[in-house]
Design an enzyme around this catalytic site. Structure first.
Site, PDB file in Angstrom:
ATOM      1  N   ARG A  70      54.433  43.726  34.860  1.00 38.09           N
ATOM      2  CA  ARG A  70      54.713  43.619  36.102  1.00 38.09           C
ATOM      3  C   ARG A  70      56.229  44.026  36.314  1.00 38.09           C
ATOM      4  NH1 ARG A  70      52.379  38.891  33.957  1.00 38.09           N
ATOM      5  NH2 ARG A  70      50.189  38.422  35.329  1.00 38.09           N
ATOM      6  N   HIS A  74      53.320  47.573  41.141  1.00 35.72           N
ATOM      7  CA  HIS A  74      52.371  46.835  40.632  1.00 35.72           C
ATOM      8  C   HIS A  74      50.960  47.126  40.251  1.00 35.72           C
ATOM      9  CE1 HIS A  74      51.291  42.438  39.442  1.00 35.72           C
ATOM     10  NE2 HIS A  74      50.264  42.775  39.896  1.00 35.72           N
ATOM     11  N   ARG A 123      49.817  48.454  36.707  1.00 32.81           N
ATOM     12  CA  ARG A 123      49.463  47.521  35.940  1.00 32.81           C
ATOM     13  C   ARG A 123      47.534  47.737  35.862  1.00 32.81           C
ATOM     14  NH1 ARG A 123      50.159  42.369  33.526  1.00 32.81           N
ATOM     15  NH2 ARG A 123      48.846  41.231  35.025  1.00 32.81           N
ATOM     16  N   HIS A 180      46.595  37.614  31.379  1.00 33.92           N
ATOM     17  CA  HIS A 180      45.992  36.721  32.341  1.00 33.92           C
ATOM     18  C   HIS A 180      45.510  35.332  31.874  1.00 33.92           C
ATOM     19  CE1 HIS A 180      44.695  40.563  34.664  1.00 33.92           C
ATOM     20  NE2 HIS A 180      45.551  40.107  35.253  1.00 33.92           N
ATOM     21  N   TYR A 236      38.059  44.674  35.208  1.00 33.46           N
ATOM     22  CA  TYR A 236      38.185  45.806  34.519  1.00 33.46           C
ATOM     23  C   TYR A 236      37.012  46.169  33.657  1.00 33.46           C
ATOM     24  CZ  TYR A 236      42.744  45.285  36.537  1.00 33.46           C
ATOM     25  OH  TYR A 236      43.716  45.066  37.429  1.00 33.46           O
TER      26      TYR A 236
END
Length: 264
Positions: free
Chosen positions: A90, A195, A198, A221, A230
């Protein structure tokens, strides 16, 4: 009620993520107050507020676009773009990286802090969740960039920042955003936030074959839900690959005059 009026007065169009975080904080405080017997019931109920915007679909940048944006950044911040993408960091995590966070022998980064601004004050704190404290592997092809950056641009000493502003402190998020937008513009890319890097990194990591648990560990996460997105992207990609493979097979068959009927 009051909660609704407060929510509607927030700059939701321009700073949706910050507004959602503020809403969630208020909601948590009110629920705690109910638990503590200070109030009878929480009045914070705004439909759709505080939800993470999972549905913001951005076509991931290609690796060459990531490189073009990095190259268009000020030289001393170039590496930040590469780490944001390929280590899935981040912005606040990137801008709080220090020499001691890097293990060049192992090729890893320890992510254990982030920098954030509230009004005029800047805070350095832990990443947003426990899971966000993590060790990430640096792709081998970036190690030369990392070494060059540490040699030419990072502040000296173990506490030396990798990316800093004119005042010698962490690069300010507004300056960083300005540099980012200029670099995107120079690279001919529009509508992408820092962002979103990412998203690029995690998409390609999934496509390269990472498991759900690996994706979760890389991204920091707390839940599998985000990592699952993903994996779904990777599955879609695999379906496309098989389609392309199928087209190659059919073309070869047609060329050799073969049909689908097996010969006896």
């Amino acid at each position: 009620g009051q909660g609704m009026a407060w929510w509607q007065a927030l700059p939701r169009e321009t700073h949706r993520r910050s507004c959602d975080l503020a809403y969630n904080l208020l909601k948590t405080l009110c629920l705690s107050a109910v638990d503590d017997g200070l109030i009878l019931a929480s009045t914070v109920h705004v439909r759709g507020a505080g939800k993470p915007s999972l549905h913001r679909t951005v076509e991931p940048l290609t690796p060459s676009e990531v490189l073009a944006i990095a190259d268009a950044m000020p030289a001393e911040w170039r590496l930040g773009v590469l780490l944001g993408a390929w280590c899935a960091l981040r912005s606040g995590e990137v801008r709080e990286l220090r020499r001691r966070d890097f293990d060049l022998k192992r090729g890893t980064i320890r992510v254990s802090r982030g920098v954030a601004r509230a009004g005029t004050a800047t805070y350095i704190g832990l990443p947003k969740t426990d899971a966000a404290t993590r060790t990430v592997q640096i792709p081998a092809s970036l190690m030369d960039d990392v070494r060059a950056h540490l040699r030419d641009h990072a502040q000296l000493g173990a506490e030396g920042l990798l990316f800093w502003g004119t005042n010698g402190l962490n690069a300010d998020d507004r300056d960083w955003r300005r540099a980012w937008l200029n670099a995107c513009s120079a690279a001919g890319v529009e509508g992408i936030r820092f962002h979103d890097l990412r998203h690029v990194g995690l998409t390609y990591t999934a496509v390269a074959g990472a498991t759900l648990r690996e994706l979760q560990a890389i991204a920091g996460h707390t839940t599998a839900a985000m990592a699952l997105r993903y994996q779904e992207i990777a599955a879609d990609h695999m379906a496309e690959v098989v389609k392309a493979l199928d087209a190659i097979i059919s073309t070869a068959r047609t060329a050799s005059g073969q049909t689908n009927v097996p010969k006896r």
